[in-house]
Write a protein that holds these residues in place. Structure first.
Motif, PDB file in Angstrom:
ATOM      1  N   UNK A  51       0.829  -1.211   0.000  1.00 18.27           N
ATOM      2  CA  UNK A  51       0.000   0.000   0.000  1.00 18.27           C
ATOM      3  C   UNK A  51       0.861   1.259   0.000  1.00 18.27           C
ATOM      4  N   UNK A  52       1.947   1.241   0.773  1.00 15.37           N
ATOM      5  CA  UNK A  52       2.823   2.420   0.841  1.00 15.37           C
ATOM      6  C   UNK A  52       3.588   2.637  -0.457  1.00 15.37           C
ATOM      7  N   UNK A  53       3.990   1.549  -1.122  1.00 16.79           N
ATOM      8  CA  UNK A  53       4.677   1.679  -2.412  1.00 16.79           C
ATOM      9  C   UNK A  53       3.724   2.243  -3.464  1.00 16.79           C
ATOM     10  N   UNK A  54       2.496   1.734  -3.497  1.00 16.50           N
ATOM     11  CA  UNK A  54       1.488   2.243  -4.439  1.00 16.50           C
ATOM     12  C   UNK A  54       1.211   3.715  -4.161  1.00 16.50           C
ATOM     13  N   UNK A  55       1.122   4.067  -2.878  1.00 19.68           N
ATOM     14  CA  UNK A  55       0.883   5.454  -2.491  1.00 19.68           C
ATOM     15  C   UNK A  55       2.024   6.372  -2.925  1.00 19.68           C
ATOM     16  N   UNK A  56       3.269   5.903  -2.728  1.00 19.05           N
ATOM     17  CA  UNK A  56       4.443   6.697  -3.114  1.00 19.05           C
ATOM     18  C   UNK A  56       4.450   6.960  -4.620  1.00 19.05           C
ATOM     19  N   UNK A  57       4.218   5.904  -5.408  1.00 18.26           N
ATOM     20  CA  UNK A  57       4.236   6.049  -6.865  1.00 18.26           C
ATOM     21  C   UNK A  57       3.076   6.906  -7.348  1.00 18.26           C
ATOM     22  N   UNK A  58       1.921   6.787  -6.702  1.00 19.13           N
ATOM     23  CA  UNK A  58       0.768   7.605  -7.081  1.00 19.13           C
ATOM     24  C   UNK A  58       1.035   9.080  -6.796  1.00 19.13           C
ATOM     25  N   UNK A  59       1.713   9.350  -5.685  1.00 16.31           N
ATOM     26  CA  UNK A  59       2.016  10.741  -5.329  1.00 16.31           C
ATOM     27  C   UNK A  59       3.060  11.371  -6.250  1.00 16.31           C
ATOM     28  N   UNK A  60       3.834  10.525  -6.953  1.00 17.83           N
ATOM     29  CA  UNK A  60       4.829  11.053  -7.890  1.00 17.83           C
ATOM     30  C   UNK A  60       4.199  11.485  -9.209  1.00 17.83           C
ATOM     31  N   UNK A  61       2.994  11.001  -9.493  1.00 21.05           N
ATOM     32  CA  UNK A  61       2.350  11.324 -10.776  1.00 21.05           C
ATOM     33  C   UNK A  61       1.911  12.784 -10.786  1.00 21.05           C
ATOM     34  N   UNK A  62       2.221  13.491 -11.868  1.00 22.55           N
ATOM     35  CA  UNK A  62       1.875  14.911 -11.956  1.00 22.55           C
ATOM     36  C   UNK A  62       0.406  15.113 -12.292  1.00 22.55           C
ATOM     37  N   UNK A  63      -0.157  14.211 -13.085  1.00 20.86           N
ATOM     38  CA  UNK A  63      -1.569  14.340 -13.434  1.00 20.86           C
ATOM     39  C   UNK A  63      -1.880  15.566 -14.273  1.00 20.86           C
ATOM     40  N   UNK A  64      -0.935  15.975 -15.134  1.00 20.91           N
ATOM     41  CA  UNK A  64      -1.135  17.183 -15.946  1.00 20.91           C
ATOM     42  C   UNK A  64      -1.608  16.873 -17.365  1.00 20.91           C
ATOM     43  N   UNK A  65      -1.834  15.578 -17.686  1.00 24.44           N
ATOM     44  CA  UNK A  65      -2.255  15.237 -19.037  1.00 24.44           C
ATOM     45  C   UNK A  65      -3.650  15.789 -19.308  1.00 24.44           C
ATOM     46  N   UNK A  66      -3.883  16.235 -20.542  1.00 28.88           N
ATOM     47  CA  UNK A  66      -5.175  16.834 -20.871  1.00 28.88           C
ATOM     48  C   UNK A  66      -5.450  16.721 -22.364  1.00 28.88           C
ATOM     49  N   UNK A  67      -6.679  16.351 -22.719  1.00 26.11           N
ATOM     50  CA  UNK A  67      -7.103  16.311 -24.116  1.00 26.11           C
ATOM     51  C   UNK A  67      -8.244  17.304 -24.321  1.00 26.11           C
ATOM     52  N   UNK A  68      -8.473  17.684 -25.561  1.00 22.95           N
ATOM     53  CA  UNK A  68      -9.526  18.652 -25.884  1.00 22.95           C
ATOM     54  C   UNK A  68     -10.829  17.939 -26.205  1.00 22.95           C
ATOM     55  N   UNK A  69     -11.901  18.407 -25.604  1.00 21.33           N
ATOM     56  CA  UNK A  69     -13.220  17.880 -25.926  1.00 21.33           C
ATOM     57  C   UNK A  69     -13.743  18.581 -27.185  1.00 21.33           C
ATOM     58  N   UNK A  70     -14.897  18.152 -27.689  1.00 25.92           N
ATOM     59  CA  UNK A  70     -15.459  18.765 -28.898  1.00 25.92           C
ATOM     60  C   UNK A  70     -15.813  20.235 -28.663  1.00 25.92           C
ATOM     61  N   UNK A  71     -15.990  20.619 -27.395  1.00 23.50           N
ATOM     62  CA  UNK A  71     -16.292  22.020 -27.077  1.00 23.50           C
ATOM     63  C   UNK A  71     -15.042  22.882 -27.096  1.00 23.50           C
TER      64      UNK A  71
END
Length: 207
Positions: A35-55
């Motif tokens: 659980x702690x390893x998964x938590x550590x790796x999840x916290x390293x993710x920036x989460x900045x990916x983004x795609x454009x919707x039809x709007x």
């Protein structure tokens, strides 16, 4: 109570050190460590990916052809997801991947990881680690004398800029402090090189 040999910087045996059973000799909890390893790796993710919707894509304001009578499927915009250059349906958007863990679980995972390393004889204790100048060659010589593996985690009791800068260019070698030690780094290394004063601080925090 597990005993480890204390070495000096030349690899010579200096003394023996008894490690605390409550920190270095518990029954490891695999689920807590996972659980702690998964938590550590999840916290390293920036989460900045983004795609454009039809709007959000440009164009597509005009209906491409009339609704009825052409024999083709009805279309309202050339920026719908099925069109080339259209928007993305259900694509990724910026988000936070991190999550928190119960404090008791984190303590259990840390002690479990330290116990696993102690049981595998992958903890090397140094009486002291002091360099006169920033020299990568000197740090390589110290690690060679201790016969460490390829991945080495050096644990210091307090900040030492000379040691940190001497070790940072060596592939597979990482330097950390007692207060920034984590389960992922412990499990990810082949050998933990711990300064004797750092062992006392670890036992003080987790005992």
């Amino acid at each position: 109570m597990p005993n480890v040999t204390v070495f000096d910087m030349t690899g010579k045996k200096v003394s023996e050190l008894a490690l605390a059973d409550s920190v270095f000799a518990i029954e490891p909890s695999v689920s807590a460590m996972h659980l702690c390893v998964v938590n550590y790796l999840a916290n390293q993710r920036q989460g900045t990916q983004s795609t454009l919707t039809r709007a959000e894509v440009s164009g597509g304001g005009k209906k491409p052809w009339r609704q009825k009578g052409t024999g083709r499927a009805r279309q309202g915009s050339t920026r719908a997801p099925q069109w080339t250059h259209g928007g993305i349906a259900h694509g990724p958007k910026p988000r936070e991947y991190g999550f928190s863990i119960n404090k008791k679980v984190r303590r259990l995972a840390m002690k479990s990881a330290l116990s696993v390393k102690a049981a595998a004889s992958e903890i090397v204790v140094l009486d002291k680690l002091e360099l006169e100048a920033i020299k990568t060659k000197e740090m390589v010589k110290v690690l060679g004398a201790l016969e460490t593996g390829k991945k080495v985690l050096i644990v210091l009791p307090e900040k030492n800029d000379i040691v940190y800068r001497s070790a940072r260019n060596i592939a597979g070698v990482q330097t950390t402090l007692v207060n920034t030690l984590n389960v992922y780094d412990i499990l990810n290394c082949d050998t933990m090189v711990v300064v004797k004063d750092a062992v006392a601080k670890i036992e003080e925090v987790y005992a």
